[in-house]
Write an enzyme that holds these catalytic residues in place. Structure first.
Site, PDB file in Angstrom:
ATOM      1  N   ASP A  69       0.870  -1.168   0.000  1.00 40.07           N
ATOM      2  CA  ASP A  69       0.000   0.000   0.000  1.00 40.07           C
ATOM      3  C   ASP A  69       0.913   1.226   0.000  1.00 40.07           C
ATOM      4  O   ASP A  69       2.119   1.107   0.260  1.00 40.07           O
ATOM      5  CB  ASP A  69      -0.885  -0.044   1.250  1.00 40.07           C
ATOM      6  N   ASP A  71      -0.147   5.201   0.915  1.00 38.80           N
ATOM      7  CA  ASP A  71      -0.389   6.182   1.984  1.00 38.80           C
ATOM      8  C   ASP A  71      -0.436   5.492   3.342  1.00 38.80           C
ATOM      9  O   ASP A  71      -1.241   4.577   3.564  1.00 38.80           O
ATOM     10  CB  ASP A  71      -1.708   6.911   1.735  1.00 38.80           C
ATOM     11  N   ASP A 227      -1.739  -0.774   5.999  1.00 40.19           N
ATOM     12  CA  ASP A 227      -1.855  -0.152   7.323  1.00 40.19           C
ATOM     13  C   ASP A 227      -3.290   0.041   7.800  1.00 40.19           C
ATOM     14  O   ASP A 227      -3.498   0.653   8.850  1.00 40.19           O
ATOM     15  CB  ASP A 227      -1.142   1.201   7.320  1.00 40.19           C
TER      16      ASP A 227
END
Length: 274
Positions: A69, A71, A227
């Site tokens: 991922d 961001d 996250d």
């Protein structure tokens, strides 16, 4: 006696040369020995200079590829996103959001970010107009305050040194994602998948499947790193193991209940899974 002394000096010279080039042997999976030569970051797999990858081939990786991922995982983008969000809100007299509020709203793409940022009950036309302002501002200022999380570059270098393919999959618009990632990481990643028309956003596994086809690997041969709960659902839908990071957009106690292979507190912690 002289022969013994001469032999000792020769042996010492050989050992010094050995240490100078940092040539070592390690035992990989399947009991095979792998010869490698270590560069300037030998024994420092988390070195920050992207050109120093530690000992290339030091370990045989469990996975052929690691997919990330963006961001909150590789880059701390919250401040730039927040500035663009607040520019959009201010244009229509709506109250601003804090950086931490924006950080919690990240994960489902920018349209959902704006939907969560406008006050509940905002009419769709106003929300769409806020999004347009946000998009224009963010396109121009996406990396003004954005930073690579400490330790990321060194960990990526270590993974590349093990022969692992690297890729990014993000809900960020593809027109922004490619140049954005290359600005911070150069050509480190073999492919960068951002959202574009015809793609389904995460957590739908569409981009995951496309990325695996591009890399020519199977779901069980890749590890996904994210996250948020969106990332957990994304990897789960694709049938791939995943690791979550605690430095991003969600608290660790939230992440620990999402079925990850592990929740790591620093980028170097990823290496134990790969």
């Amino acid at each position: 006696m002289l022969n013994i002394l001469y032999g000792a000096l020769v042996l010492a010279g050989v050992m010094a040369a050995f240490m100078a080039v940092h040539t070592v042997y390690v035992r990989g999976h399947g009991g095979k020995e792998t010869r490698l030569s270590c560069g300037g970051c030998a024994n420092q797999e988390n070195c920050e200079t992207s050109g120093q990858g530690g000992c290339e081939g030091q370990k045989t990786a469990r996975f052929k590829a690691v997919l990330f991922d963006l961001d909150g995982t590789l880059l701390d983008t919250a401040e730039d996103l927040n500035a663009a969000v607040n520019a959009g809100l201010a244009a229509y007299g709506l109250p601003p959001r804090s950086v931490e509020q924006t950080r919690q709203d990240i994960g489902d793409g920018t349209k959902m970010l704006i939907h969560r940022s406008v006050p509940q009950g905002t009419d769709p036309d106003t929300e769409a107009a806020v999004f347009d302002v946000f998009r224009n501002i963010y396109t121009q200022h996406a990396s003004d305050r954005t930073q690579v999380y400490p330790g990321i570059r060194g960990t990526l270098a270590a993974l590349s040194g093990r022969g692992v393919k690297l890729a990014v999959i993000t809900n960020k618009d593809a027109r922004v994602a490619g140049p954005f990632v290359r600005k911070f990481f150069g050509e480190r990643f073999e492919c960068i998948f951002g959202w574009q028309k015809g793609f389904a956003r995460k957590p739908d596994p569409d981009m995951f499947d496309r990325c695996l086809d591009f890399l020519n690997v199977r779901p069980e041969e890749v590890l996904y790193v994210g996250d948020t709960e969106v990332d957990a659902a994304f990897a789960g839908a694709a049938g791939a193991p995943f690791v979550l990071v605690s430095w991003g957009c969600r608290e660790k106690d939230v992440l620990e209940g999402l079925g990850a292979a592990g929740v790591i507190d620093s980028p170097s912690g990823l290496l134990q899974f790969v």
